[in-house]
Design a protein around this motif. Structure first.
Motif, short mmCIF file in Angstrom:
data_model
loop_
_atom_site.label_atom_id
_atom_site.label_comp_id
_atom_site.label_asym_id
_atom_site.label_seq_id
_atom_site.Cartn_x
_atom_site.Cartn_y
_atom_site.Cartn_z
N ALA A 240 0.84 -1.20 0.00
CA ALA A 240 0.00 0.00 0.00
C ALA A 240 0.88 1.25 0.00
O ALA A 240 1.73 1.39 0.87
CB ALA A 240 -0.93 -0.01 1.21
N PRO A 241 0.68 2.12 -0.98
CA PRO A 241 1.54 3.29 -1.06
C PRO A 241 1.37 4.27 0.10
O PRO A 241 2.30 4.99 0.45
CB PRO A 241 1.14 3.96 -2.38
N ASP A 242 0.21 4.26 0.75
CA ASP A 242 -0.04 5.20 1.85
C ASP A 242 0.50 4.70 3.19
O ASP A 242 0.85 5.50 4.05
CB ASP A 242 -1.52 5.54 1.95
N GLY B 75 10.77 -29.31 -8.48
CA GLY B 75 12.22 -29.26 -8.53
C GLY B 75 12.77 -28.27 -9.54
O GLY B 75 13.79 -28.51 -10.17
N VAL B 76 12.08 -27.15 -9.69
CA VAL B 76 12.56 -26.08 -10.58
C VAL B 76 12.69 -24.81 -9.74
O VAL B 76 12.05 -24.67 -8.71
CB VAL B 76 11.60 -25.85 -11.78
N PRO B 77 13.52 -23.87 -10.18
CA PRO B 77 13.69 -22.67 -9.37
C PRO B 77 12.52 -21.71 -9.48
O PRO B 77 11.84 -21.64 -10.50
CB PRO B 77 14.96 -22.04 -9.94
N LEU B 78 12.30 -20.97 -8.42
CA LEU B 78 11.41 -19.81 -8.46
C LEU B 78 12.29 -18.67 -8.97
O LEU B 78 13.22 -18.24 -8.29
CB LEU B 78 10.84 -19.48 -7.08
N LEU B 79 12.03 -18.21 -10.18
CA LEU B 79 12.86 -17.18 -10.79
C LEU B 79 12.63 -15.80 -10.18
O LEU B 79 13.51 -14.95 -10.22
CB LEU B 79 12.62 -17.12 -12.30
N GLY B 80 11.44 -15.60 -9.63
CA GLY B 80 11.17 -14.32 -8.98
C GLY B 80 9.70 -14.10 -8.73
O GLY B 80 8.85 -14.85 -9.20
N GLN B 81 9.45 -13.05 -7.98
CA GLN B 81 8.08 -12.65 -7.64
C GLN B 81 7.89 -11.20 -8.05
O GLN B 81 8.70 -10.34 -7.72
CB GLN B 81 7.85 -12.79 -6.14
N ILE B 82 6.80 -10.95 -8.76
CA ILE B 82 6.51 -9.61 -9.24
C ILE B 82 5.39 -9.02 -8.39
O ILE B 82 4.29 -9.58 -8.33
CB ILE B 82 6.10 -9.62 -10.72
N PRO B 83 5.65 -7.88 -7.75
CA PRO B 83 4.60 -7.26 -6.95
C PRO B 83 3.52 -6.63 -7.84
O PRO B 83 3.76 -6.32 -9.00
CB PRO B 83 5.34 -6.18 -6.15
N LEU B 84 2.36 -6.46 -7.27
CA LEU B 84 1.24 -5.82 -7.95
C LEU B 84 1.36 -4.32 -7.71
O LEU B 84 1.29 -3.86 -6.56
CB LEU B 84 -0.07 -6.36 -7.37
N GLU B 85 1.58 -3.56 -8.78
CA GLU B 85 1.72 -2.10 -8.67
C GLU B 85 0.98 -1.42 -9.80
O GLU B 85 0.95 -1.92 -10.92
CB GLU B 85 3.20 -1.69 -8.73
N MET B 86 0.41 -0.28 -9.52
CA MET B 86 -0.32 0.50 -10.51
C MET B 86 0.59 0.96 -11.65
O MET B 86 0.16 1.10 -12.79
CB MET B 86 -0.97 1.72 -9.86
N GLN B 87 1.86 1.20 -11.36
CA GLN B 87 2.77 1.74 -12.36
C GLN B 87 2.91 0.85 -13.59
O GLN B 87 3.09 1.35 -14.69
CB GLN B 87 4.15 1.98 -11.74
N THR B 88 2.81 -0.45 -13.41
CA THR B 88 2.93 -1.35 -14.55
C THR B 88 1.73 -1.21 -15.48
O THR B 88 1.87 -1.12 -16.69
CB THR B 88 3.10 -2.80 -14.10
N ARG B 89 0.54 -1.17 -14.91
CA ARG B 89 -0.66 -0.98 -15.73
C ARG B 89 -0.65 0.37 -16.41
O ARG B 89 -0.91 0.50 -17.59
CB ARG B 89 -1.92 -1.13 -14.88
#
Length: 121
Positions: free
Chosen positions: A39-41, A62-76
């Motif tokens: 939350a930005p606030d 048995g495969v790697p988790l390459l990453g996690q992408i947060p949910l942000e308004m800036q991408t949309r």
């Protein structure tokens, strides 16, 4: 494979991973999209779609988790404007997540295929 953390999405990824295994298609890893929202606030982190699902499936297969992408308004917003978040907001958490995932994917391709590719950073 790209997933979100909720169970219904993980079911589809499990089916796809099992199919690719049967077909001997190498899997680079799992990317978990919409992993969390900050939350930005308040700066408080929320697992809107659950938490840890991508890691659980990665461990299960048995495969790697390459990453996690947060949910942000800036991408949309950037997508609507035609400006990738890595260009419009290069210091954002999402931009860093995308760069990190790209580097992890390159490293995984190198490992799976025995190739030497340049570092993307």
């Amino acid at each position: 494979m790209v997933t979100t953390p909720q169970e219904v999405a993980l079911l589809d990824v499990r089916k796809a991973l099992a199919m690719f295994r049967k077909l001997n298609v190498p899997i680079l890893g799992i990317v978990e999209n919409m992993s969390y929202f900050i939350a930005p606030d308040t700066g408080r982190r929320y697992g809107i779609f659950g938490e840890g699902g991508g890691q659980r499936v990665a461990d299960e297969f048995g495969v790697p988790l390459l990453g996690q992408i947060p949910l942000e308004m800036q991408t949309r917003e950037g997508g609507d404007a035609g400006v990738p978040v890595t260009v419009g907001h290069p210091d954002s958490a999402q931009a860093e997540a995308f760069r990190s995932i790209a580097s992890a994917a390159v490293a995984r391709v190198q490992a799976v295929a025995g190739l030497k590719l340049p570092d993307l950073r």
